[in-house]
Design a protein around this motif. Structure first.
Motif, PDB file in Angstrom:
ATOM      1  N   VAL A  90       0.862  -1.186   0.000  1.00  0.00           N
ATOM      2  CA  VAL A  90       0.000   0.000   0.000  1.00  0.00           C
ATOM      3  C   VAL A  90       0.892   1.228   0.000  1.00  0.00           C
ATOM      4  N   GLY A  91       0.377   2.304  -0.568  1.00  0.00           N
ATOM      5  CA  GLY A  91       1.156   3.541  -0.617  1.00  0.00           C
ATOM      6  C   GLY A  91       2.106   3.546  -1.800  1.00  0.00           C
ATOM      7  N   ASP A  92       3.277   4.153  -1.607  1.00  0.00           N
ATOM      8  CA  ASP A  92       4.290   4.270  -2.651  1.00  0.00           C
ATOM      9  C   ASP A  92       4.891   2.886  -2.920  1.00  0.00           C
ATOM     10  N   VAL A  93       4.460   2.262  -4.000  1.00  0.00           N
ATOM     11  CA  VAL A  93       4.822   0.874  -4.279  1.00  0.00           C
ATOM     12  C   VAL A  93       6.327   0.703  -4.393  1.00  0.00           C
ATOM     13  N   ARG A  94       6.967   1.563  -5.169  1.00  0.00           N
ATOM     14  CA  ARG A  94       8.396   1.360  -5.425  1.00  0.00           C
ATOM     15  C   ARG A  94       9.235   1.606  -4.175  1.00  0.00           C
ATOM     16  N   ALA A  95       8.794   2.521  -3.321  1.00  0.00           N
ATOM     17  CA  ALA A  95       9.521   2.750  -2.067  1.00  0.00           C
ATOM     18  C   ALA A  95       9.435   1.525  -1.172  1.00  0.00           C
ATOM     19  N   ALA A  96       8.238   0.940  -1.064  1.00  0.00           N
ATOM     20  CA  ALA A  96       8.062  -0.235  -0.208  1.00  0.00           C
ATOM     21  C   ALA A  96       8.846  -1.426  -0.734  1.00  0.00           C
ATOM     22  N   VAL A  97       8.790  -1.647  -2.038  1.00  0.00           N
ATOM     23  CA  VAL A  97       9.518  -2.777  -2.620  1.00  0.00           C
ATOM     24  C   VAL A  97      11.017  -2.590  -2.454  1.00  0.00           C
ATOM     25  N   GLY A  98      11.501  -1.370  -2.650  1.00  0.00           N
ATOM     26  CA  GLY A  98      12.922  -1.112  -2.444  1.00  0.00           C
ATOM     27  C   GLY A  98      13.352  -1.400  -1.021  1.00  0.00           C
ATOM     28  N   ALA A  99      12.489  -1.092  -0.050  1.00  0.00           N
ATOM     29  CA  ALA A  99      12.810  -1.365   1.347  1.00  0.00           C
ATOM     30  C   ALA A  99      12.874  -2.864   1.623  1.00  0.00           C
ATOM     31  N   VAL A 100      11.974  -3.635   0.992  1.00  0.00           N
ATOM     32  CA  VAL A 100      11.996  -5.090   1.189  1.00  0.00           C
ATOM     33  C   VAL A 100      13.257  -5.687   0.575  1.00  0.00           C
ATOM     34  N   VAL A 101      13.630  -5.232  -0.608  1.00  0.00           N
ATOM     35  CA  VAL A 101      14.865  -5.719  -1.235  1.00  0.00           C
ATOM     36  C   VAL A 101      16.063  -5.399  -0.343  1.00  0.00           C
ATOM     37  N   ALA A 102      16.064  -4.201   0.251  1.00  0.00           N
ATOM     38  CA  ALA A 102      17.150  -3.839   1.172  1.00  0.00           C
ATOM     39  C   ALA A 102      17.175  -4.764   2.381  1.00  0.00           C
ATOM     40  N   GLN A 103      15.993  -5.083   2.902  1.00  0.00           N
ATOM     41  CA  GLN A 103      15.913  -6.022   4.026  1.00  0.00           C
ATOM     42  C   GLN A 103      16.519  -7.370   3.642  1.00  0.00           C
ATOM     43  N   ALA A 104      16.161  -7.861   2.462  1.00  0.00           N
ATOM     44  CA  ALA A 104      16.668  -9.153   2.021  1.00  0.00           C
ATOM     45  C   ALA A 104      18.182  -9.137   1.880  1.00  0.00           C
ATOM     46  N   ARG A 105      18.713  -8.092   1.329  1.00  0.00           N
ATOM     47  CA  ARG A 105      20.171  -7.984   1.204  1.00  0.00           C
ATOM     48  C   ARG A 105      20.828  -7.953   2.579  1.00  0.00           C
ATOM     49  N   GLU A 106      20.249  -7.183   3.476  1.00  0.00           N
ATOM     50  CA  GLU A 106      20.832  -7.034   4.810  1.00  0.00           C
ATOM     51  C   GLU A 106      20.862  -8.375   5.556  1.00  0.00           C
ATOM     52  N   GLN A 107      19.914  -9.252   5.247  1.00  0.00           N
ATOM     53  CA  GLN A 107      19.845 -10.563   5.890  1.00  0.00           C
ATOM     54  C   GLN A 107      20.622 -11.639   5.150  1.00  0.00           C
ATOM     55  N   GLY A 108      21.242 -11.305   4.019  1.00  0.00           N
ATOM     56  CA  GLY A 108      22.003 -12.282   3.263  1.00  0.00           C
ATOM     57  C   GLY A 108      21.144 -13.250   2.479  1.00  0.00           C
ATOM     58  N   LEU A 109      19.910 -12.862   2.166  1.00  0.00           N
ATOM     59  CA  LEU A 109      19.020 -13.712   1.380  1.00  0.00           C
ATOM     60  C   LEU A 109      19.350 -13.588  -0.107  1.00  0.00           C
ATOM     61  N   VAL A 110      18.872 -14.529  -0.897  1.00  0.00           N
ATOM     62  CA  VAL A 110      19.260 -14.551  -2.305  1.00  0.00           C
ATOM     63  C   VAL A 110      18.129 -14.171  -3.249  1.00  0.00           C
ATOM     64  N   GLN A 111      16.930 -13.956  -2.725  1.00  0.00           N
ATOM     65  CA  GLN A 111      15.790 -13.756  -3.619  1.00  0.00           C
ATOM     66  C   GLN A 111      14.678 -12.982  -2.923  1.00  0.00           C
ATOM     67  N   VAL A 112      13.950 -12.178  -3.721  1.00  0.00           N
ATOM     68  CA  VAL A 112      12.695 -11.569  -3.282  1.00  0.00           C
ATOM     69  C   VAL A 112      11.635 -11.909  -4.328  1.00  0.00           C
ATOM     70  N   LYS A 113      10.470 -12.343  -3.862  1.00  0.00           N
ATOM     71  CA  LYS A 113       9.346 -12.610  -4.745  1.00  0.00           C
ATOM     72  C   LYS A 113       8.236 -11.612  -4.462  1.00  0.00           C
ATOM     73  N   TRP A 114       7.319 -11.516  -5.394  1.00  0.00           N
ATOM     74  CA  TRP A 114       6.233 -10.540  -5.269  1.00  0.00           C
ATOM     75  C   TRP A 114       4.977 -11.163  -5.876  1.00  0.00           C
ATOM     76  N   GLU A 115       3.974 -11.385  -5.042  1.00  0.00           N
ATOM     77  CA  GLU A 115       2.716 -11.925  -5.547  1.00  0.00           C
ATOM     78  C   GLU A 115       1.974 -10.859  -6.341  1.00  0.00           C
ATOM     79  N   GLY A 116       1.329 -11.307  -7.423  1.00  0.00           N
ATOM     80  CA  GLY A 116       0.735 -10.350  -8.341  1.00  0.00           C
ATOM     81  C   GLY A 116      -0.713 -10.003  -8.085  1.00  0.00           C
ATOM     82  N   TRP A 117      -1.130  -9.973  -6.815  1.00  0.00           N
ATOM     83  CA  TRP A 117      -2.521  -9.622  -6.528  1.00  0.00           C
ATOM     84  C   TRP A 117      -2.852  -8.247  -7.085  1.00  0.00           C
ATOM     85  N   THR A 118      -1.992  -7.268  -6.811  1.00  0.00           N
ATOM     86  CA  THR A 118      -2.232  -5.903  -7.288  1.00  0.00           C
ATOM     87  C   THR A 118      -1.016  -5.334  -8.003  1.00  0.00           C
TER      88      THR A 118
END
Length: 385
Positions: A90-118
């Motif tokens: 909800v809200g600024d989509v690209r800002a939120a997605v960028g924050a999740v990608v940053a979280q994943a990098r910070e945790q050493g994860l290798v992938q982010v997925k995004w369900e296509g509901w909206t």
């Protein structure tokens, strides 16, 4: 590779820019609305299933003044895996997605997925996500989105197989074999499609009623694809997957397993009695082979049920699998199960099977490229960050 369970700040973003985000657990029963203090509102669709088994959390992005939040994403993931999944934003989509990608990098994860509901294809592409192949059979109403997207944060994931969800509770072994061969470009019969008839036909030739044990599965695969090299890896000569049956039910299933071993010897399917190590799985995939691996679902789903998955790709620190089953009542969908990275240590633990009659064992079936086939392109370019 871990997942956050408490509020935190991430001081960097996917392209090196400063990104500050707040991460808080999500409980749909919380009152007041957990997003109200961010100047946002939880969509009703976020509350339709109990996602608690997959550590649901909200990743919220502050506005320029640091007070109100301009965006928030609902994020989950299967335990003991190497990814995060954006359920919705909800809200600024690209800002939120960028924050999740940053979280994943910070945790050493290798992938982010995004369900296509909206999610729109335009927003997904702008955030560096590629579309996932839709399932071979569309999800039932509410069981998953029609579309999904993926962003790899590393190199080397390999080409994407089709996704097919098993249609019964017991055909996982047959489905993993069918998907492996579809990925390799070798259907059982020329022109045959990946569908329920193919699923049940292969299961009928492999079943130990109703589960598929490793030797029987290997024999059925070799019969279906006579030119494909097949090896069974099973570090016990005792019957397996029988503990939950009464003694009289175990006896005849054990007899069928011995018959499968006899048939394996007759048609030339080797049964390797040594335990297949994780390094061996990686090596097989590197040779453009597919590995059908028997695992317990207790780590990823919370219940100790034997289950077949397909190992088809490797990335730094993780093996990429196809899981033909998703736990829809927990918000788990085909987007989770498809192209799923599982850290080596997690997969090693999941595939160490327990049995009352066997002091731990590992079961697997490796399927090589058909003799005389062209192996080019199987592990083609991956989508990377």
């Amino acid at each position: 590779m871990t997942h956050p369970h408490s509020p935190s700040l991430v001081p960097f973003g996917p392209s090196g820019a400063l990104v500050r985000s707040v991460v808080v657990p999500f409980d749909p029963d919380t009152s007041p609305d957990p997003l109200s203090r961010f100047g946002l509102e939880v969509p009703e669709r976020w509350k339709t299933v109990d996602r608690s088994a997959h550590a649901p959390r909200i990743v919220a992005v502050p506005g320029e003044d640091g007070a109100d939040r301009v965006a928030a994403a609902l994020v989950t993931a299967r335990p003991r895996t190497g990814y995060l999944k954006i359920v919705d934003v909800v809200g600024d989509v690209r800002a939120a997605v960028g924050a999740v990608v940053a979280q994943a990098r910070e945790q050493g994860l290798v992938q982010v997925k995004w369900e296509g509901w909206t999610a729109s294809p335009e927003d997904a592409a702008a955030a560096g996500f590629a579309p996932l192949r839709p399932p071979a059979v569309p999800p039932e109403d509410g069981a998953g989105p029609d579309t999904g997207y993926v962003r790899w944060l590393c190199d080397g994931a390999g080409t994407e197989p089709p996704y097919y969800r098993q249609t019964t509770h017991f055909t996982c072994g047959a489905v993993t074999a069918l998907v492996a061969q579809a990925h390799a470009g070798t259907p059982p019969v020329e022109g045959e499609v990946l569908d329920r008839e193919a699923e049940l036909t292969l299961w009928r030739g492999a079943t130990n009623f109703p589960a598929c044990e490793p030797v029987g599965l290997g024999v059925a695969v070799r019969r279906a694809w006579p030119t494909s090299p097949v090896t069974v890896h099973l570090d016990t000569d005792l019957p397996v997957l029988l503990d939950h049956y009464p003694a009289e039910e175990q006896e005849w299933r054990a007899l069928l397993q011995r018959t499968s071993r006899t048939e394996a010897g007759r048609i030339g399917v080797p049964v390797d009695a040594s335990r297949l190590p994780l390094a061996g799985i990686r090596s097989a995939i590197g040779r453009r082979e597919h590995v059908l691996l028997l695992v317990s679902l207790v780590g990823m789903q919370g219940f100790d049920v034997p289950h077949w998955v397909l190992c088809h790709g490797v990335v730094p620190g993780a093996v990429v699998i196809e899981d033909p089953w998703a736990h829809a009542v927990a918000g788990d969908t085909w987007v989770d199960a498809h192209m799923l990275p599982v850290p080596d240590a997690s997969l090693d633990t999941m595939s160490a099977m327990s049995s009352a009659s066997v002091d731990g064992f590992r079961g697997a079936v490796t399927i090589g490229r058909p003799q005389g086939s062209d192996t080019s392109g199987h592990l083609g370019d991956a989508h990377t960050s």
